[in-house]
Scaffold this motif. Structure first.
Motif, PDB file in Angstrom:
ATOM      1  N   ARG A   3      37.492 -54.076 -24.968  1.00 33.06           N
ATOM      2  CA  ARG A   3      36.067 -53.938 -24.653  1.00 33.06           C
ATOM      3  C   ARG A   3      35.509 -52.790 -25.477  1.00 33.06           C
ATOM      4  NH1 ARG A   3      37.802 -54.113 -18.649  1.00 33.06           N
ATOM      5  NH2 ARG A   3      39.417 -53.048 -19.822  1.00 33.06           N
ATOM      6  N   ILE A   4      34.443 -53.095 -26.185  1.00 31.79           N
ATOM      7  CA  ILE A   4      33.876 -52.108 -27.114  1.00 31.79           C
ATOM      8  C   ILE A   4      32.453 -51.773 -26.676  1.00 31.79           C
ATOM      9  CG2 ILE A   4      33.164 -51.733 -29.515  1.00 31.79           C
ATOM     10  CD1 ILE A   4      35.413 -53.634 -30.342  1.00 31.79           C
ATOM     11  N   LEU A   5      32.160 -50.498 -26.639  1.00 25.03           N
ATOM     12  CA  LEU A   5      30.770 -50.073 -26.438  1.00 25.03           C
ATOM     13  C   LEU A   5      30.294 -49.501 -27.772  1.00 25.03           C
ATOM     14  CD1 LEU A   5      28.241 -49.434 -24.776  1.00 25.03           C
ATOM     15  CD2 LEU A   5      29.338 -47.295 -24.055  1.00 25.03           C
ATOM     16  N   LEU A   6      29.236 -50.095 -28.309  1.00 25.92           N
ATOM     17  CA  LEU A   6      28.707 -49.685 -29.611  1.00 25.92           C
ATOM     18  C   LEU A   6      27.355 -48.999 -29.403  1.00 25.92           C
ATOM     19  CD1 LEU A   6      28.344 -49.645 -32.695  1.00 25.92           C
ATOM     20  CD2 LEU A   6      27.855 -52.087 -32.607  1.00 25.92           C
ATOM     21  N   ILE A   7      27.311 -47.716 -29.728  1.00 27.02           N
ATOM     22  CA  ILE A   7      26.078 -46.930 -29.601  1.00 27.02           C
ATOM     23  C   ILE A   7      25.492 -46.753 -31.001  1.00 27.02           C
ATOM     24  CG2 ILE A   7      25.117 -44.703 -28.858  1.00 27.02           C
ATOM     25  CD1 ILE A   7      26.496 -46.056 -26.549  1.00 27.02           C
ATOM     26  N   GLU A   8      24.218 -47.079 -31.162  1.00 28.05           N
ATOM     27  CA  GLU A   8      23.556 -46.849 -32.456  1.00 28.05           C
ATOM     28  C   GLU A   8      22.451 -45.814 -32.260  1.00 28.05           C
ATOM     29  OE1 GLU A   8      23.451 -50.815 -34.920  1.00 28.05           O
ATOM     30  OE2 GLU A   8      23.542 -51.203 -32.786  1.00 28.05           O
ATOM     31  N   ALA A   9      22.402 -44.837 -33.156  1.00 28.71           N
ATOM     32  CA  ALA A   9      21.525 -43.684 -32.901  1.00 28.71           C
ATOM     33  C   ALA A   9      20.516 -43.404 -34.006  1.00 28.71           C
ATOM     34  CB  ALA A   9      22.378 -42.438 -32.657  1.00 28.71           C
ATOM     35  N   SER A  10      20.515 -44.199 -35.075  1.00 28.71           N
ATOM     36  CA  SER A  10      19.543 -43.916 -36.131  1.00 28.71           C
ATOM     37  C   SER A  10      18.141 -44.264 -35.655  1.00 28.71           C
ATOM     38  CB  SER A  10      19.859 -44.733 -37.389  1.00 28.71           C
ATOM     39  OG  SER A  10      18.827 -44.514 -38.342  1.00 28.71           O
ATOM     40  N   ALA A  11      17.184 -43.386 -36.004  1.00 25.78           N
ATOM     41  CA  ALA A  11      15.783 -43.697 -35.706  1.00 25.78           C
ATOM     42  C   ALA A  11      15.263 -44.772 -36.657  1.00 25.78           C
ATOM     43  CB  ALA A  11      14.939 -42.431 -35.835  1.00 25.78           C
ATOM     44  N   LYS A  13      15.229 -48.381 -38.293  1.00 25.52           N
ATOM     45  CA  LYS A  13      15.680 -49.735 -37.987  1.00 25.52           C
ATOM     46  C   LYS A  13      16.108 -50.419 -39.283  1.00 25.52           C
ATOM     47  CE  LYS A  13      14.283 -53.711 -35.332  1.00 25.52           C
ATOM     48  NZ  LYS A  13      13.201 -54.430 -34.711  1.00 25.52           N
ATOM     49  N   THR A  14      15.365 -50.139 -40.343  1.00 25.17           N
ATOM     50  CA  THR A  14      15.712 -50.730 -41.636  1.00 25.17           C
ATOM     51  C   THR A  14      16.329 -49.642 -42.524  1.00 25.17           C
ATOM     52  OG1 THR A  14      13.526 -50.228 -42.497  1.00 25.17           O
ATOM     53  CG2 THR A  14      13.831 -52.403 -41.537  1.00 25.17           C
ATOM     54  N   ARG A  15      17.111 -50.028 -43.479  1.00 16.83           N
ATOM     55  CA  ARG A  15      17.724 -49.142 -44.479  1.00 16.83           C
ATOM     56  C   ARG A  15      18.658 -48.107 -43.866  1.00 16.83           C
ATOM     57  NH1 ARG A  15      14.919 -45.940 -47.712  1.00 16.83           N
ATOM     58  NH2 ARG A  15      13.355 -45.493 -46.160  1.00 16.83           N
ATOM     59  N   SER A  16      19.083 -48.307 -42.614  1.00 17.98           N
ATOM     60  CA  SER A  16      19.971 -47.316 -41.996  1.00 17.98           C
ATOM     61  C   SER A  16      21.408 -47.550 -42.438  1.00 17.98           C
ATOM     62  CB  SER A  16      19.868 -47.417 -40.469  1.00 17.98           C
ATOM     63  OG  SER A  16      21.003 -46.807 -39.887  1.00 17.98           O
ATOM     64  N   LEU A  17      22.005 -46.511 -42.993  1.00 20.35           N
ATOM     65  CA  LEU A  17      23.393 -46.628 -43.459  1.00 20.35           C
ATOM     66  C   LEU A  17      24.361 -46.698 -42.285  1.00 20.35           C
ATOM     67  CD1 LEU A  17      23.169 -43.938 -46.269  1.00 20.35           C
ATOM     68  CD2 LEU A  17      23.111 -46.425 -46.555  1.00 20.35           C
ATOM     69  N   ARG A  41      24.265 -50.556 -27.262  1.00 25.98           N
ATOM     70  CA  ARG A  41      23.238 -49.699 -26.655  1.00 25.98           C
ATOM     71  C   ARG A  41      22.553 -48.958 -27.802  1.00 25.98           C
ATOM     72  NH1 ARG A  41      19.959 -48.724 -22.283  1.00 25.98           N
ATOM     73  NH2 ARG A  41      21.536 -49.799 -21.039  1.00 25.98           N
ATOM     74  N   ASP A  42      21.279 -49.265 -27.988  1.00 27.03           N
ATOM     75  CA  ASP A  42      20.550 -48.693 -29.116  1.00 27.03           C
ATOM     76  C   ASP A  42      19.735 -47.484 -28.656  1.00 27.03           C
ATOM     77  OD1 ASP A  42      18.955 -48.158 -31.335  1.00 27.03           O
ATOM     78  OD2 ASP A  42      19.079 -50.253 -31.964  1.00 27.03           O
ATOM     79  N   VAL A  43      20.326 -46.306 -28.766  1.00 25.62           N
ATOM     80  CA  VAL A  43      19.615 -45.101 -28.315  1.00 25.62           C
ATOM     81  C   VAL A  43      18.645 -44.600 -29.392  1.00 25.62           C
ATOM     82  CG1 VAL A  43      21.470 -44.439 -26.743  1.00 25.62           C
ATOM     83  CG2 VAL A  43      21.395 -43.423 -29.028  1.00 25.62           C
ATOM     84  N   GLY A  44      18.838 -45.060 -30.630  1.00 24.44           N
ATOM     85  CA  GLY A  44      17.914 -44.667 -31.708  1.00 24.44           C
ATOM     86  C   GLY A  44      16.539 -45.277 -31.493  1.00 24.44           C
ATOM     87  N   LEU A  45      16.528 -46.567 -31.119  1.00 25.07           N
ATOM     88  CA  LEU A  45      15.243 -47.241 -30.924  1.00 25.07           C
ATOM     89  C   LEU A  45      14.713 -47.066 -29.505  1.00 25.07           C
ATOM     90  CD1 LEU A  45      15.742 -50.543 -32.964  1.00 25.07           C
ATOM     91  CD2 LEU A  45      14.879 -48.312 -33.703  1.00 25.07           C
TER      92      LEU A  45
END
Ligand SMILES: Cc1cc2nc3c(=O)[nH]c(=O)nc-3n(C[C@H](O)[C@H](O)[C@H](O)COP(=O)(O)O)c2cc1C
Length: 219
Positions: A3-11, A13-17, A41-45
């Motif tokens: 089970r994987i929890l994937l958190i994304e934190a970039s503000a 949405k496009t061009r994020s490395l 879980r997208d904490v960036g957006l």
């Protein structure tokens, strides 16, 4: 089965490395294990709110003493912890902002590192009263930074991103970590190209290594 929890934190949405690394990680994982679950879980957006005085008071109350407004203020924290607890692998895809983690990611950590939920506190333990309540999780950091040399030599003293995530994640039950980092984004020169190519190429072997560990530990 992992089970994987994937958190994304970039503000971004496009061009994020860092989001690009996250996509590659998820795709590589699912190509090997299509039935595994990846919770995102997208904490960036959608940044979690900063914790408040009422939040702190509520977490320190015994559960049965919490009133409706305490429960309300802890709703998101409960939901985020509910996503975290079952995860074997915590993937955090994040930029470096101002030499550390984005405020949105810090807000996520503040919401999930919670007394009697993810850690216990006991003064009988002497100088180390805090202990995580979970164990055995693996942290994967997929990061992007504008400057370079942050992980090894020339600028490692400026790197408050990786050490902070590693230390905070310990309270969530993380016992081992892996890092894939893109650096030199702001320069856009061959160092950036090299770093990006190296990080991208590191994803598949990392996934294979983690899969091998999961298979071994479930044997
Ligand atoms: C607000 C902000 C602060 C940043 N601060 C730093 C920094 O302190 N050190 C650094 O190396 N890069 C810094 N950068 C560059 C980002 O880390 C870099 O652009 C990275 O690629 C962003 O991640 P992303 O591509 O996933 O959005 C900053 C960028 C932004 C937008």
């Amino acid at each position: 089965m992992s089970r994987i929890l994937l958190i994304e934190a970039s503000a971004r949405k496009t061009r994020s490395l860092s989001r690009n690394l996250a996509e590659r990680f998820a795709a590589a994982w699912l190509s090997h294990a299509p039935s595994d679950e990846i919770i995102r879980r997208d904490v960036g957006l959608n940044p979690p709110p900063a914790i408040t005085e009422q939040w702190i008071a509520a977490v320190f109350k015994p559960e049965e003493a919490r009133d409706a407004s305490d429960k309300q203020v802890l709703t998101l924290s409960d939901e985020l912890i509910g996503e975290l607890i079952p995860a074997d692998i915590l993937v955090i895809a994040t930029p470096m902002y101002n030499y550390g983690m984005p405020a949105a990611l810090k807000a996520w950590f503040d919401q999930v590192i919670r007394i009697n939920k993810t850690f216990s506190f006991d003064l009988a333990r002497g100088d180390n009263p805090i202990e995580p309540m979970q164990s055995g999780k693996t942290l994967v950091m997929l990061t992007a930074a504008g400057e370079g040399g942050l992980l090894d030599s020339i600028a490692s003293h400026k790197n408050h991103l990786h050490p902070h995530i590693i230390e905070a994640s310990r309270l969530l039950g993380v016992e081992q970590h892996e890092t894939v980092a893109i650096e030199f984004q702001e320069f856009g020169d061959q160092r950036f190209d090299h770093s990006q190519a190296q990080a991208t190429a590191a994803i598949e072997p990392l996934v294979e290594r983690l899969m091998e560990q999961t298979t071994c530990s479930s044997r």
